[in-house]
Design an enzyme around this catalytic site. Structure first.
Site, PDB file in Angstrom:
ATOM      1  N   GLY A  11       0.848  -1.197   0.000  1.00 39.91           N
ATOM      2  CA  GLY A  11       0.000   0.000   0.000  1.00 39.91           C
ATOM      3  C   GLY A  11       0.882   1.245   0.000  1.00 39.91           C
ATOM      4  O   GLY A  11       1.806   1.357   0.794  1.00 39.91           O
ATOM      5  N   ARG A  72       0.782  -5.066  -5.690  1.00 33.60           N
ATOM      6  CA  ARG A  72       0.879  -6.267  -4.864  1.00 33.60           C
ATOM      7  C   ARG A  72       1.267  -7.400  -5.813  1.00 33.60           C
ATOM      8  O   ARG A  72       0.811  -7.433  -6.943  1.00 33.60           O
ATOM      9  CB  ARG A  72      -0.454  -6.509  -4.153  1.00 33.60           C
ATOM     10  CG  ARG A  72      -0.803  -5.308  -3.256  1.00 33.60           C
ATOM     11  CD  ARG A  72      -1.937  -5.571  -2.307  1.00 33.60           C
ATOM     12  NE  ARG A  72      -2.398  -4.361  -1.621  1.00 33.60           N
ATOM     13  CZ  ARG A  72      -1.817  -3.846  -0.531  1.00 33.60           C
ATOM     14  NH1 ARG A  72      -0.759  -4.444  -0.043  1.00 33.60           N
ATOM     15  NH2 ARG A  72      -2.277  -2.739   0.039  1.00 33.60           N
ATOM     16  N   ASP A 103       4.622  -4.626   5.841  1.00 31.52           N
ATOM     17  CA  ASP A 103       5.050  -5.969   6.272  1.00 31.52           C
ATOM     18  C   ASP A 103       5.138  -6.941   5.100  1.00 31.52           C
ATOM     19  O   ASP A 103       6.062  -7.746   5.002  1.00 31.52           O
ATOM     20  CB  ASP A 103       4.139  -6.495   7.387  1.00 31.52           C
ATOM     21  CG  ASP A 103       2.668  -6.450   6.992  1.00 31.52           C
ATOM     22  OD1 ASP A 103       1.837  -6.956   7.757  1.00 31.52           O
ATOM     23  OD2 ASP A 103       2.356  -5.909   5.908  1.00 31.52           O
ATOM     24  N   THR A 125       4.461   2.620   5.365  1.00 36.16           N
ATOM     25  CA  THR A 125       3.055   2.188   5.396  1.00 36.16           C
ATOM     26  C   THR A 125       2.306   3.081   6.380  1.00 36.16           C
ATOM     27  O   THR A 125       2.863   3.491   7.397  1.00 36.16           O
ATOM     28  CB  THR A 125       2.908   0.720   5.854  1.00 36.16           C
ATOM     29  OG1 THR A 125       1.504   0.443   6.068  1.00 36.16           O
ATOM     30  CG2 THR A 125       3.659   0.428   7.143  1.00 36.16           C
ATOM     31  N   ILE A 126       1.050   3.358   6.088  1.00 36.68           N
ATOM     32  CA  ILE A 126       0.276   4.203   7.023  1.00 36.68           C
ATOM     33  C   ILE A 126      -0.113   3.426   8.271  1.00 36.68           C
ATOM     34  O   ILE A 126      -0.495   3.990   9.280  1.00 36.68           O
ATOM     35  CB  ILE A 126      -1.003   4.761   6.353  1.00 36.68           C
ATOM     36  CG1 ILE A 126      -1.967   3.626   5.964  1.00 36.68           C
ATOM     37  CG2 ILE A 126      -0.674   5.673   5.177  1.00 36.68           C
ATOM     38  CD1 ILE A 126      -3.359   4.112   5.567  1.00 36.68           C
ATOM     39  N   ASP A 127       0.011   2.077   8.219  1.00 34.27           N
ATOM     40  CA  ASP A 127      -0.503   1.238   9.311  1.00 34.27           C
ATOM     41  C   ASP A 127       0.297   1.318  10.601  1.00 34.27           C
ATOM     42  O   ASP A 127      -0.197   0.917  11.656  1.00 34.27           O
ATOM     43  CB  ASP A 127      -0.550  -0.243   8.864  1.00 34.27           C
ATOM     44  CG  ASP A 127      -1.497  -0.443   7.701  1.00 34.27           C
ATOM     45  OD1 ASP A 127      -1.404  -1.495   7.034  1.00 34.27           O
ATOM     46  OD2 ASP A 127      -2.319   0.457   7.447  1.00 34.27           O
ATOM     47  N   ASP A 129       2.623  -0.589  11.593  1.00 33.19           N
ATOM     48  CA  ASP A 129       2.598  -1.952  12.185  1.00 33.19           C
ATOM     49  C   ASP A 129       3.870  -2.742  11.909  1.00 33.19           C
ATOM     50  O   ASP A 129       3.843  -3.970  11.836  1.00 33.19           O
ATOM     51  CB  ASP A 129       1.404  -2.724  11.617  1.00 33.19           C
ATOM     52  CG  ASP A 129       1.463  -2.846  10.099  1.00 33.19           C
ATOM     53  OD1 ASP A 129       0.646  -3.618   9.538  1.00 33.19           O
ATOM     54  OD2 ASP A 129       2.332  -2.179   9.478  1.00 33.19           O
ATOM     55  N   ARG A 171      -5.320  -2.167   8.595  1.00 32.88           N
ATOM     56  CA  ARG A 171      -5.274  -3.622   8.395  1.00 32.88           C
ATOM     57  C   ARG A 171      -5.492  -4.286   9.748  1.00 32.88           C
ATOM     58  O   ARG A 171      -6.543  -4.057  10.350  1.00 32.88           O
ATOM     59  CB  ARG A 171      -3.962  -4.063   7.753  1.00 32.88           C
ATOM     60  CG  ARG A 171      -4.084  -5.432   7.079  1.00 32.88           C
ATOM     61  CD  ARG A 171      -2.758  -5.881   6.497  1.00 32.88           C
ATOM     62  NE  ARG A 171      -2.361  -5.089   5.339  1.00 32.88           N
ATOM     63  CZ  ARG A 171      -2.820  -5.306   4.115  1.00 32.88           C
ATOM     64  NH1 ARG A 171      -3.683  -6.282   3.917  1.00 32.88           N
ATOM     65  NH2 ARG A 171      -2.426  -4.553   3.114  1.00 32.88           N
ATOM     66  N   HIS A 215     -24.249  13.996  21.239  1.00 33.21           N
ATOM     67  CA  HIS A 215     -23.620  13.384  20.058  1.00 33.21           C
ATOM     68  C   HIS A 215     -22.350  12.678  20.485  1.00 33.21           C
ATOM     69  O   HIS A 215     -21.770  13.000  21.525  1.00 33.21           O
ATOM     70  CB  HIS A 215     -23.304  14.451  19.008  1.00 33.21           C
ATOM     71  CG  HIS A 215     -22.174  15.349  19.422  1.00 33.21           C
ATOM     72  ND1 HIS A 215     -22.362  16.456  20.242  1.00 33.21           N
ATOM     73  CD2 HIS A 215     -20.847  15.286  19.169  1.00 33.21           C
ATOM     74  CE1 HIS A 215     -21.194  17.039  20.454  1.00 33.21           C
ATOM     75  NE2 HIS A 215     -20.263  16.348  19.817  1.00 33.21           N
TER      76      HIS A 215
HETATM   77  O1  F6P Z   1      -1.518  -1.442   4.280  1.00 29.81           O
HETATM   78  C1  F6P Z   1      -2.081  -0.197   3.981  1.00 29.81           C
HETATM   79  C2  F6P Z   1      -3.566  -0.348   3.742  1.00 29.81           C
HETATM   80  O2  F6P Z   1      -4.105   0.906   3.465  1.00 29.81           O
HETATM   81  C3  F6P Z   1      -4.326  -0.971   4.895  1.00 29.81           C
HETATM   82  O3  F6P Z   1      -4.534  -0.071   5.961  1.00 29.81           O
HETATM   83  C4  F6P Z   1      -5.591  -1.392   4.193  1.00 29.81           C
HETATM   84  O4  F6P Z   1      -6.289  -2.401   4.889  1.00 29.81           O
HETATM   85  C5  F6P Z   1      -5.031  -1.925   2.868  1.00 29.81           C
HETATM   86  O5  F6P Z   1      -3.826  -1.208   2.630  1.00 29.81           O
HETATM   87  C6  F6P Z   1      -5.949  -1.738   1.684  1.00 29.81           C
HETATM   88  O6  F6P Z   1      -5.336  -2.425   0.612  1.00 29.81           O
HETATM   89  P1  F6P Z   1      -5.720  -2.062  -0.910  1.00 29.81           P
HETATM   90  O7  F6P Z   1      -5.173  -0.712  -1.207  1.00 29.81           O
HETATM   91  O8  F6P Z   1      -5.040  -3.167  -1.707  1.00 29.81           O
HETATM   92  O9  F6P Z   1      -7.228  -2.088  -0.982  1.00 29.81           O
END
Ligand code: F6P
Length: 319
Positions: A11, A72, A103, A125-127, A129, A171, A215
Site C-alpha cells: 500500500g 501487490r 510488512d 506504510t500508514i498502518d 505496524d 489492516r 452526540h
Molecule cells: O496497508 C495499507 C492499507 O491501506 C491498509 O490499511 C488497508 O487495509 C489496505 O492497505 C488496503 O489495501 P488495498 O489498497 O489493496 O485495498
C-alpha cells in the site's frame, strides 16, 4: 557497493517519495549509481528498471503516492519469482536493494536476504505496524487526514445530535484508530489489540445522553469490524440515530507532513549508508528519535504491539 536499486511496494504511503528521493540523492552524493524499480516486486520480476539521476527525484518531496508506483505481487511469494527478480538485478549489475514498504514488502526483502541478496527494509506504510520501529513513514500524515475528517464529522454530529461511527484503515493494527481517536477526542475507540463489550459501549452512550451529551464519535479500526456492522449493532442496542463514515483510501493520500518527510529522508539515507558499509538483511527504523537498524528476519518474527498505556489514557479521557 557501487550500484544499488530502490523500489516501493505494498500500500502506498505519503512520504514514500521523500524516502525514494533520499535514497537517490544519498547514493549519488556517495558516487553510487542508483536504479529505480517500477511497480514494486512485479516490476522487479518483469525488469521495469531504469537508472535514476538527481533530477529524477526533483520536486517530489511534497507529493503523496510513489513515483516508482507500487503493486501487490503474489508471484514474488514463490521461489521462482524471487529468483527471476534476482536475475533482473544481476542483469543490471545491481548489488543491493532498498525496499520501501510494509510488512508484505518486508517478506519479499527477507526472501531476497535468504537468497543472499543484500536488502534493506525501509518502513513505508500508514498502518504503523512494522515491528522494531516506533513510527512508519505515512502514519503521521494519515493521522492528520483522519483527525481532519473527525473534526468535520463532529460538526454535523453535534448539529443533528447523532452518534457517528468512523471506520479507519490499519489492516490488523489499531494504531491509526488509537492515535486519531485520542487526537480527535473520540468518545470510544475500538482496536484489534484490545477487548471490547458492545453492551458496555451502548450503556456508556446512554449515560452520556442522560448527562446531556447528545452526540458521539466512535472510531473503529477496520481490523475489528466494519463501521456499518458496528453502527447497526449500536443502533439496535441504543435506538440512537447513527451514521457511518468509512474514510477508506483517502488515508493513503495527501501531501506528506513535515514529520513524515523528515522521517523518510532520515530512513532512506540511512538505508544507503548500510549498503555502503556492505550490510544487507537489515531494516531501518526510529526508536526514541534515534535512527536504528536491526535484523529484518528477526523483526518479522516479533509481534506488533500497540501502546497499551495510550489506550488506557484514551479510555480515561473519554469518560
Ligand atoms: O496497508 C495499507 C492499507 O491501506 C491498509 O490499511 C488497508 O487495509 C489496505 O492497505 C488496503 O489495501 P488495498 O489498497 O489493496 O485495498
Amino acid at each position: 557497493m557501487k550500484r544499488i536499486g530502490v523500489l516501493t511496494s505494498g500500500g502506498d504511503a505519503p512520504g514514500m517519495n521523500a524516502a525514494v528521493r533520499a535514497v537517490v540523492r544519498k547514493a549519488i552524493y556517495h558516487e553510487m549509481e542508483v536504479f529505480g524499480v517500477y511497480q514494486g516486486y512485479h516490476g522487479l520480476i518483469t525488469g521495469k528498471i531504469k537508472q535514476l539521476d538527481r533530477g529524477s527525484v526533483g520536486d517530489i518531496i511534497h507529493r503523496g503516492g510513489t513515483m516508482l508506483r507500487s503493486a501487490r505481487c503474489l508471484e514474488f511469494k514463490t521461489i521462482e519469482g524471487q529468483k527471476q527478480g534476482i536475475a533482473q538485478l544481476e542483469k543490471y549489475g545491481i548489488e543491493g536493494l532498498v525496499v520501501i514498504g510494509g510488512d508484505g514488502s518486508y517478506m519479499g526483502a527477507k526472501a531476497l536476504t535468504e537468497h543472499g541478496f543484500p536488502c534493506i527494509g525501509v518502513p513505508g506504510t500508514i498502518d504503523n505496524d512494522i515491528p522494531g520501529t516506533e513510527f512508519t513513514i505515512g502514519f503521521d500524515t494519515a493521522l492528520n487526514t483522519v483527525i481532519d475528517a473527525i473534526d468535520k464529522i463532529r460538526d454535523t454530529a453535534s448539529s443533528h445530535e447523532r452518534t457517528f461511527i468512523v471506520e479507519v484503515m490499519g489492516r490488523h493494527a489499531g494504531d491509526i484508530a488509537l492515535w486519531s481517536g485520542l487526537a480527535g477526542g473520540a468518545e470510544t475507540i475500538l482496536i484489534p489489540e484490545a477487548p471490547y463489550d458492545m453492551n458496555e459501549i451502548a450503556s456508556k452512550l446512554k449515560r452520556s445522553q442522560e448527562r446531556g451529551k447528545k452526540h458521539s464519535i466512535i472510531v473503529v479500526a477496520e481490523g475489528v469490524m466494519t463501521g456499518s456492522k458496528f453502527g447497526a449493532i449500536i443502533e439496535e442496542l441504543t435506538g440512537f440515530d447513527t451514521r457511518v463514515s468509512v474514510l477508506g483510501h483517502m488515508q493513503r493520500g495527501g501531501t506528506p507532513s513535515a514529520a513524515d518527510r523528515v522521517l523518510a529522508s532520515r530512513l532512506g539515507a540511512y538505508a544507503v549508508e548500510l549498503l555502503l558499509q556492505g550490510k544487507g538483511g537489515r531494516a531501518v527504523g526510529i526508536e526514541q528519535n534515534k535512527i536504528v537498524d536491526y535484523d529484518i528476519i528477526e523483526a518479522l518474527a516479533k509481534p506488533h504491539k500497540v501502546d497499551q498505556r495510550m489506550y488506557e489514557l484514551s479510555q480515561e479521557l473519554s469518560i
